[in-house]
Design a protein around this motif. Structure first.
Motif, mmCIF file in Angstrom:
data_model
loop_
_atom_site.group_PDB
_atom_site.id
_atom_site.type_symbol
_atom_site.label_atom_id
_atom_site.label_comp_id
_atom_site.label_asym_id
_atom_site.label_seq_id
_atom_site.Cartn_x
_atom_site.Cartn_y
_atom_site.Cartn_z
ATOM 1 N N ALA A 165 13.824 30.077 30.230
ATOM 2 C CA ALA A 165 14.966 29.358 30.801
ATOM 3 C C ALA A 165 14.813 29.150 32.309
ATOM 4 O O ALA A 165 15.513 28.320 32.897
ATOM 5 C CB ALA A 165 16.263 30.116 30.510
ATOM 6 N N VAL A 166 13.900 29.897 32.911
ATOM 7 C CA VAL A 166 13.646 29.757 34.348
ATOM 8 C C VAL A 166 12.692 28.588 34.566
ATOM 9 O O VAL A 166 11.708 28.445 33.835
ATOM 10 C CB VAL A 166 13.032 31.057 34.912
ATOM 11 N N PRO A 167 12.953 27.713 35.528
ATOM 12 C CA PRO A 167 12.035 26.594 35.789
ATOM 13 C C PRO A 167 10.616 27.103 36.017
ATOM 14 O O PRO A 167 10.416 28.141 36.653
ATOM 15 C CB PRO A 167 12.608 25.960 37.064
ATOM 16 N N PRO A 168 9.612 26.407 35.481
ATOM 17 C CA PRO A 168 8.224 26.882 35.586
ATOM 18 C C PRO A 168 7.795 27.246 37.003
ATOM 19 O O PRO A 168 7.080 28.239 37.185
ATOM 20 C CB PRO A 168 7.414 25.706 35.034
ATOM 21 N N ALA A 169 8.218 26.475 37.984
ATOM 22 C CA ALA A 169 7.787 26.742 39.357
ATOM 23 C C ALA A 169 8.317 28.066 39.893
ATOM 24 O O ALA A 169 7.745 28.645 40.818
ATOM 25 C CB ALA A 169 8.231 25.601 40.281
ATOM 26 N N ALA A 170 9.416 28.568 39.302
ATOM 27 C CA ALA A 170 10.015 29.816 39.763
ATOM 28 C C ALA A 170 9.754 30.982 38.813
ATOM 29 O O ALA A 170 10.178 32.111 39.083
ATOM 30 C CB ALA A 170 11.522 29.624 39.927
ATOM 31 N N ARG A 171 9.052 30.727 37.721
ATOM 32 C CA ARG A 171 8.935 31.715 36.643
ATOM 33 C C ARG A 171 8.177 32.966 37.057
ATOM 34 O O ARG A 171 8.586 34.084 36.749
ATOM 35 C CB ARG A 171 8.255 31.050 35.448
ATOM 36 N N GLU A 172 7.070 32.788 37.768
ATOM 37 C CA GLU A 172 6.267 33.959 38.163
ATOM 38 C C GLU A 172 7.082 34.890 39.060
ATOM 39 O O GLU A 172 7.117 36.106 38.858
ATOM 40 C CB GLU A 172 4.997 33.515 38.900
ATOM 41 N N ALA A 173 7.727 34.306 40.069
ATOM 42 C CA ALA A 173 8.510 35.113 41.005
ATOM 43 C C ALA A 173 9.687 35.779 40.311
ATOM 44 O O ALA A 173 10.046 36.924 40.615
ATOM 45 C CB ALA A 173 8.995 34.242 42.164
ATOM 46 N N TRP A 174 10.310 35.063 39.346
ATOM 47 C CA TRP A 174 11.464 35.624 38.623
ATOM 48 C C TRP A 174 11.043 36.840 37.820
ATOM 49 O O TRP A 174 11.694 37.889 37.857
ATOM 50 C CB TRP A 174 12.067 34.566 37.717
ATOM 51 N N VAL A 175 9.945 36.723 37.081
ATOM 52 C CA VAL A 175 9.471 37.837 36.261
ATOM 53 C C VAL A 175 9.117 39.029 37.140
ATOM 54 O O VAL A 175 9.486 40.173 36.848
ATOM 55 C CB VAL A 175 8.269 37.415 35.400
ATOM 56 N N ASP A 176 8.411 38.783 38.238
ATOM 57 C CA ASP A 176 8.029 39.893 39.109
ATOM 58 C C ASP A 176 9.257 40.561 39.725
ATOM 59 O O ASP A 176 9.292 41.789 39.889
ATOM 60 C CB ASP A 176 7.090 39.405 40.205
ATOM 61 N N ALA A 177 10.269 39.766 40.059
ATOM 62 C CA ALA A 177 11.489 40.349 40.613
ATOM 63 C C ALA A 177 12.218 41.194 39.570
ATOM 64 O O ALA A 177 12.712 42.292 39.863
ATOM 65 C CB ALA A 177 12.406 39.251 41.144
ATOM 66 N N VAL A 178 12.290 40.711 38.345
ATOM 67 C CA VAL A 178 12.959 41.456 37.276
ATOM 68 C C VAL A 178 12.211 42.762 36.986
ATOM 69 O O VAL A 178 12.828 43.813 36.788
ATOM 70 C CB VAL A 178 13.073 40.598 36.004
ATOM 71 N N LEU A 179 10.892 42.705 36.976
ATOM 72 C CA LEU A 179 10.098 43.894 36.676
ATOM 73 C C LEU A 179 9.918 44.801 37.890
ATOM 74 O O LEU A 179 9.461 45.940 37.747
ATOM 75 C CB LEU A 179 8.727 43.491 36.129
ATOM 76 N N GLY A 180 10.250 44.289 39.080
ATOM 77 C CA GLY A 180 10.088 45.091 40.287
ATOM 78 C C GLY A 180 8.662 45.145 40.782
ATOM 79 O O GLY A 180 8.230 46.155 41.350
ATOM 80 N N ILE A 181 7.914 44.064 40.592
ATOM 81 C CA ILE A 181 6.521 44.002 41.029
ATOM 82 C C ILE A 181 6.455 43.297 42.378
ATOM 83 O O ILE A 181 6.819 42.125 42.502
ATOM 84 C CB ILE A 181 5.657 43.257 39.997
ATOM 85 N N ALA A 182 5.986 44.020 43.387
ATOM 86 C CA ALA A 182 5.885 43.465 44.737
ATOM 87 C C ALA A 182 4.522 42.804 44.925
ATOM 88 O O ALA A 182 3.662 42.835 44.030
ATOM 89 C CB ALA A 182 6.094 44.566 45.765
ATOM 90 N N ALA A 183 4.332 42.217 46.099
ATOM 91 C CA ALA A 183 3.049 41.589 46.414
ATOM 92 C C ALA A 183 1.937 42.628 46.349
ATOM 93 O O ALA A 183 2.131 43.800 46.690
ATOM 94 C CB ALA A 183 3.108 40.954 47.796
ATOM 95 N N ALA A 184 0.774 42.191 45.918
ATOM 96 C CA ALA A 184 -0.356 43.107 45.765
ATOM 97 C C ALA A 184 -0.921 43.512 47.124
ATOM 98 O O ALA A 184 -0.946 42.711 48.065
ATOM 99 C CB ALA A 184 -1.460 42.450 44.938
ATOM 100 N N PRO A 185 -1.373 44.761 47.247
ATOM 101 C CA PRO A 185 -2.073 45.167 48.470
ATOM 102 C C PRO A 185 -3.444 44.517 48.515
ATOM 103 O O PRO A 185 -3.898 43.940 47.526
ATOM 104 C CB PRO A 185 -2.177 46.691 48.299
#
Length: 214
Positions: A32-52
């Motif tokens: 349901a999340v627009p494709p352009a925002a999907r990666e960021a949405w999933v990472d925010a929901v799962l609590g995954i921050a930017a990689a070191p």
């Protein structure tokens, strides 16, 4: 003040932690999340921050960390298909996005192997913060060419190449000698091997193989 999307992310994260957002409902929420925002949405929901940063001394054949697109993960889970009775193994687990999604979407046990210790540590922190059982979802530090890859579904998102990839495949051949094994390869061209039978491509990036060693 939080905007509407922030509220949606917070609600979805709470539902994941509470065990209410799983399976088809989670897949529907992601799509349901627009494709352009999907990666960021999933990472925010799962609590995954930017990689070191990647470690400087990656061995020959290893590749820098790059997360697998969420749509390709979902396509692989459906194409395999992965079920609750499976043990899903992610070769090159990174920050844990794939193993966490595999468990949340299918209920399968999900195990990841990650060469870079700083990534594996963050993956384990994510799993703990989501309240997931580490006996069911885990990421271990190690070289997939020597690690235990026992499972019924193996997932490879361009984790390595050359001689290192051949060594990883040799480990998977040992698994396929003992049990039925499905191999999902995303953006990863596997060599022609007699024990790997490719199915028709599922997407432009994903190929699923049936693995069997007599």
């Amino acid at each position: 003040m939080l905007d509407a999307r922030s509220h949606q992310v917070a609600a979805a994260r709470a539902a994941v932690i509470g065990g209410e957002l799983r399976g088809a409902a989670l897949v529907a929420a992601i799509r349901a999340v627009p494709p352009a925002a999907r990666e960021a949405w999933v990472d925010a929901v799962l609590g995954i921050a930017a990689a070191p940063p990647d470690q400087a001394d990656l061995p020959t054949g290893a590749v820098p960390y790059l997360p697998c697109p969420v749509d390709e993960v979902l396509a692989a889970l459906a194409a395999a298909p992965v079920a609750a009775a499976d043990r899903f193994v992610d070769v090159g687990a990174g920050l844990g996005r794939v193993v966490v999604l595999a468990h949340l979407v299918t209920g399968a046990r999900a195990h990841g192997v990650e060469l870079q210790g700083q990534l594996g540590a963050r993956a384990r922190a994510t799993i703990a913060a989501l309240g997931l059982d580490p006996a069911v979802v885990d990421v271990v530090d190690g070289d997939a060419a020597t690690a235990d890859l026992d499972g019924s579904v193996a997932f490879l998102y361009a984790p390595c190449n050359g001689a290192l990839l051949r060594r990883v495949l040799a480990r998977l051949a040992l698994v396929a000698r003992r049990r039925a094994l499905t191999v999902c390869a995303v953006d990863c061209v596997l060599p022609e091997l007699p024990w790997l039978t490719p199915r028709a491509p599922s997407t432009l990036a994903l190929t699923v193989y049936d693995a069997a060693v007599p």
